[in-house]
Design a protein around this motif. Structure first.
Motif, PDB file in Angstrom:
ATOM      1  N   HIS A   1      -7.439  -7.622   6.037  1.00  0.00           N
ATOM      2  CA  HIS A   1      -7.962  -7.592   4.673  1.00  0.00           C
ATOM      3  C   HIS A   1      -8.081  -9.002   4.093  1.00  0.00           C
ATOM      4  CE1 HIS A   1      -6.829  -3.114   3.844  1.00  0.00           C
ATOM      5  NE2 HIS A   1      -7.662  -3.266   4.852  1.00  0.00           N
TER       6      HIS A   1
ATOM      7  N   MET B   1       0.834  -1.173   0.000  1.00  0.00           N
ATOM      8  CA  MET B   1       0.000   0.000   0.000  1.00  0.00           C
ATOM      9  C   MET B   1       0.879   1.236   0.000  1.00  0.00           C
ATOM     10  SD  MET B   1      -3.230  -0.087   2.482  1.00  0.00           S
ATOM     11  CE  MET B   1      -3.695  -1.758   2.753  1.00  0.00           C
TER      12      MET B   1
ATOM     13  N   GLU C   1      -8.290  -5.743  -1.554  1.00  0.00           N
ATOM     14  CA  GLU C   1      -7.378  -6.362  -2.526  1.00  0.00           C
ATOM     15  C   GLU C   1      -6.251  -5.425  -2.932  1.00  0.00           C
ATOM     16  OE1 GLU C   1     -10.137  -7.506  -5.645  1.00  0.00           O
ATOM     17  OE2 GLU C   1     -10.123  -9.580  -4.930  1.00  0.00           O
ATOM     18  N   GLY C   2      -6.246  -4.192  -2.388  1.00  0.00           N
ATOM     19  CA  GLY C   2      -5.184  -3.238  -2.704  1.00  0.00           C
ATOM     20  C   GLY C   2      -5.448  -2.425  -3.950  1.00  0.00           C
ATOM     21  N   LYS C   3      -6.678  -2.414  -4.428  1.00  0.00           N
ATOM     22  CA  LYS C   3      -7.043  -1.637  -5.620  1.00  0.00           C
ATOM     23  C   LYS C   3      -7.670  -0.329  -5.158  1.00  0.00           C
ATOM     24  CE  LYS C   3      -8.075  -5.867  -8.125  1.00  0.00           C
ATOM     25  NZ  LYS C   3      -9.156  -6.665  -8.694  1.00  0.00           N
ATOM     26  N   PHE C   4      -6.891   0.752  -5.247  1.00  0.00           N
ATOM     27  CA  PHE C   4      -7.332   2.055  -4.762  1.00  0.00           C
ATOM     28  C   PHE C   4      -7.666   2.967  -5.920  1.00  0.00           C
ATOM     29  CE2 PHE C   4      -4.092   0.463  -1.807  1.00  0.00           C
ATOM     30  CZ  PHE C   4      -4.907   0.246  -0.713  1.00  0.00           C
ATOM     31  N   ASP C   5      -8.642   3.833  -5.716  1.00  0.00           N
ATOM     32  CA  ASP C   5      -8.976   4.862  -6.681  1.00  0.00           C
ATOM     33  C   ASP C   5      -8.237   6.133  -6.251  1.00  0.00           C
ATOM     34  OD1 ASP C   5     -10.009   6.583  -8.484  1.00  0.00           O
ATOM     35  OD2 ASP C   5     -12.105   6.250  -7.986  1.00  0.00           O
TER      36      ASP C   5
ATOM     37  N   ASP D   1     -18.521  -4.204  -3.184  1.00  0.00           N
ATOM     38  CA  ASP D   1     -17.507  -4.257  -4.250  1.00  0.00           C
ATOM     39  C   ASP D   1     -16.372  -3.276  -3.984  1.00  0.00           C
ATOM     40  OD1 ASP D   1     -18.887  -6.218  -5.603  1.00  0.00           O
ATOM     41  OD2 ASP D   1     -19.847  -4.816  -7.002  1.00  0.00           O
ATOM     42  N   TYR D   2     -16.723  -2.071  -3.537  1.00  0.00           N
ATOM     43  CA  TYR D   2     -15.707  -1.063  -3.264  1.00  0.00           C
ATOM     44  C   TYR D   2     -14.783  -1.509  -2.128  1.00  0.00           C
ATOM     45  CZ  TYR D   2     -13.583   3.483  -2.362  1.00  0.00           C
ATOM     46  OH  TYR D   2     -12.684   4.497  -2.185  1.00  0.00           O
TER      47      TYR D   2
ATOM     48  N   ASN E   1     -12.486  -4.257  -3.255  1.00  0.00           N
ATOM     49  CA  ASN E   1     -11.350  -3.720  -4.013  1.00  0.00           C
ATOM     50  C   ASN E   1     -10.307  -3.084  -3.093  1.00  0.00           C
ATOM     51  OD1 ASN E   1     -12.155  -4.501  -6.595  1.00  0.00           O
ATOM     52  ND2 ASN E   1     -13.405  -2.669  -6.862  1.00  0.00           N
ATOM     53  N   LEU E   2     -10.761  -2.355  -2.075  1.00  0.00           N
ATOM     54  CA  LEU E   2      -9.805  -1.775  -1.123  1.00  0.00           C
ATOM     55  C   LEU E   2      -8.995  -2.865  -0.430  1.00  0.00           C
ATOM     56  CD1 LEU E   2     -11.877   1.057   0.617  1.00  0.00           C
ATOM     57  CD2 LEU E   2     -10.005   1.324  -1.014  1.00  0.00           C
TER      58      LEU E   2
END
Length: 164
Positions: free
Chosen positions: A58, A1, A88-92, A81-82, A85-86
């Protein structure tokens, strides 16, 4: 992260689906997903119910289907879903930019692209609320309201349309 991310990545609170009056909180930090609940009822058997808390890393959250179902029922599939994703390490990262930095980046976009971007989320619409398109001598120009000054042409020379 990324180390510049805040400790709290996401937080949402809400009431359970009807007829429940229970209150819930979901908090996602850099390392944990924390789900809290408060039982609210007039029934005597629930008066002594204490608040509850489930803390998962997580990785544990991604495997905890029972907690995921609860979150989907209370907050909806999009929130689940959001959060997924967080975890899983997928950040916007665009959502986390400051308004000034976002405005600087957006200044390189065409007007059509800016209009489309502002419609993608409330976060992107906020900086545009202070922008106007000014038509001076046939040329469109984006102006931040705080940048308007006496050096601007007179009001009858400007055809102004607030975008958002």
């Amino acid at each position: 992260m990324a180390s510049w991310l805040p400790e709290t990545l996401f937080e949402i609170v809400g009431q359970g689906p009807a007829p429940s009056k229970d209150y819930y909180q979901l908090l996602v930090t850099r390392s944990q997903a924390i789900f809290r609940w408060w039982k609210i009822s007039l029934r005597s058997e629930y008066r002594s119910a204490k608040p509850g808390e489930a803390k998962d890393s997580h990785e544990e959250f991604l495997e905890n289907s029972h907690l995921q179902v609860q979150i989907a029922l209370i907050f909806g599939a999009r929130i689940l879903d959001y959060v997924f994703n967080l975890c899983e390490g997928k950040f916007d990262f665009l959502e986390r930019l400051s308004d000034n930095l976002l405005l600087n980046i957006i200044s390189y976009l065409d007007l059509e692209d800016i209009a489309r971007l502002s419609q993608t989320s409330r976060r992107f619409a906020q900086p545009f609320a202070e922008l106007s398109i000014h038509n001076v001598d046939g040329f469109g120009e984006i102006v931040h309201h705080s940048a308007l000054s006496s050096s601007m042409p007179e009001a009858d020379e400007i055809d102004s349309l607030t975008l958002f």
